[in-house]
Design a protein around this motif. Structure first.
Motif, mmCIF file in Angstrom:
data_model
loop_
_atom_site.group_PDB
_atom_site.id
_atom_site.type_symbol
_atom_site.label_atom_id
_atom_site.label_comp_id
_atom_site.label_asym_id
_atom_site.label_seq_id
_atom_site.Cartn_x
_atom_site.Cartn_y
_atom_site.Cartn_z
ATOM 1 N N MET A 146 -10.748 -3.599 6.439
ATOM 2 C CA MET A 146 -10.198 -2.495 5.643
ATOM 3 C C MET A 146 -8.688 -2.401 5.676
ATOM 4 O O MET A 146 -8.120 -1.587 4.962
ATOM 5 N N GLY A 147 -8.043 -3.195 6.521
ATOM 6 C CA GLY A 147 -6.614 -3.041 6.665
ATOM 7 C C GLY A 147 -6.306 -1.754 7.408
ATOM 8 O O GLY A 147 -7.191 -1.130 7.997
ATOM 9 N N ALA A 148 -5.046 -1.355 7.370
ATOM 10 C CA ALA A 148 -4.621 -0.138 8.066
ATOM 11 C C ALA A 148 -3.280 0.306 7.505
ATOM 12 O O ALA A 148 -2.618 -0.438 6.769
ATOM 13 N N ARG A 149 -2.879 1.490 7.884
ATOM 14 C CA ARG A 149 -1.587 2.040 7.441
ATOM 15 C C ARG A 149 -0.450 1.099 7.829
ATOM 16 O O ARG A 149 0.461 0.858 7.038
ATOM 17 N N HIS A 185 -13.653 3.442 1.780
ATOM 18 C CA HIS A 185 -13.462 4.031 3.105
ATOM 19 C C HIS A 185 -12.153 4.820 3.148
ATOM 20 O O HIS A 185 -11.163 4.412 2.523
ATOM 21 N N PRO A 186 -12.108 5.936 3.865
ATOM 22 C CA PRO A 186 -10.859 6.696 3.983
ATOM 23 C C PRO A 186 -9.697 5.846 4.521
ATOM 24 O O PRO A 186 -8.545 6.051 4.125
ATOM 25 N N VAL A 204 1.820 1.729 -1.157
ATOM 26 C CA VAL A 204 2.557 2.303 -2.289
ATOM 27 C C VAL A 204 3.841 2.979 -1.812
ATOM 28 O O VAL A 204 4.896 2.840 -2.442
ATOM 29 N N ALA A 205 3.763 3.660 -0.689
ATOM 30 C CA ALA A 205 4.933 4.382 -0.162
ATOM 31 C C ALA A 205 5.898 3.470 0.597
ATOM 32 O O ALA A 205 6.956 3.923 1.012
ATOM 33 N N GLY A 206 5.508 2.198 0.766
ATOM 34 C CA GLY A 206 6.360 1.281 1.511
ATOM 35 C C GLY A 206 6.318 1.518 3.008
ATOM 36 O O GLY A 206 7.193 1.060 3.743
ATOM 37 N N ALA A 255 -4.525 3.172 3.810
ATOM 38 C CA ALA A 255 -3.765 1.914 3.809
ATOM 39 C C ALA A 255 -3.099 1.691 2.451
ATOM 40 O O ALA A 255 -1.931 1.278 2.385
ATOM 41 N N TRP A 256 -3.823 1.970 1.370
ATOM 42 C CA TRP A 256 -3.241 1.790 0.040
ATOM 43 C C TRP A 256 -2.062 2.735 -0.170
ATOM 44 O O TRP A 256 -1.010 2.324 -0.675
#
Length: 193
Positions: free
Chosen positions: A115-118, A177-178, A188-190, A183-184
């Motif tokens: 899922m990746g992450a922040r 998933h939340p 977007v916010a860099g 993460a997305w």
């Protein structure tokens, strides 16, 4: 040392995974090493993480859910509906237990490959991408992503692949998933840098 861990890990995976899943793991390992070389990441760490990324892929829903709970993962409603999404986190913990000398950054990359992450390290992104771009995968849009390797920076390639994954989830009407949303939004916010 990493070569020895790799050999032990490969032998263990032969006992854990079906032939097709083992082929995918081996191909992901080589793809991860390739991407790592292109993007200045340690290729041996990437190869090992790519090999081990699906350690718990074939475990059943109940086992994944229980193992996640046992390791302290807070389950979301999506985890309960789609326990397969837990295989990265569960696999990272199980692989680290089976291979006590497994580097922490390898286990971390394994845990995030689904899922990746922040926040994603370069190794995390390489393993995430290797799983998607390994040559056996034939989903629409992958050839275009493969053509970007070495042409765009690693974070841009990761963002493009992540966007493609979200488009697939939406068009297939699958749960998101939340963590994926978080993460997305960081991409977007860099903030994922």
């Amino acid at each position: 040392m990493l070569r020895t861990i790799y050999e032990r890990a490969a032998a263990l995976l032969e006992q854990r995974l079906r032939a097709s899943a083992l082929r995918h793991s081996l191909a992901t390992a080589e793809q991860a090493a390739h991407l790592a070389t292109v993007y200045g990441v340690d290729p041996e760490l990437a190869r090992l993480a790519g090999l081990l990324h699906d350690w718990s892929r074939e475990e059943g829903d109940e086992r994944l859910t229980q193992a996640a709970q046992d390791s302290g993962v807070e389950l979301t409603e999506v985890d309960r509906v789609v326990p397969y999404l837990l295989h990265g986190q569960v696999g990272a913990a199980a692989a680290a237990k089976a291979l006590p000398d497994l580097p922490g950054e390898v286990a971390h990359a394994i845990s995030l490959h689904t899922m990746g992450a922040r926040v994603m390290t370069d190794l995390d992104m390489v393993v995430y991408l290797a799983d998607i771009l390994e040559p056996g995968r034939r989903h629409p849009g992958l050839d275009e992503l493969r053509e970007l390797v070495g042409v765009v920076p690693l974070r841009e390639l990761y963002a493009e692949a992540y966007a493609a994954s979200i488009r697939h989830l939406v068009s297939s009407r699958k749960y998101i998933h939340p963590t994926t949303v978080e993460a997305w939004n960081a991409i977007v916010a860099g903030e994922s840098e």
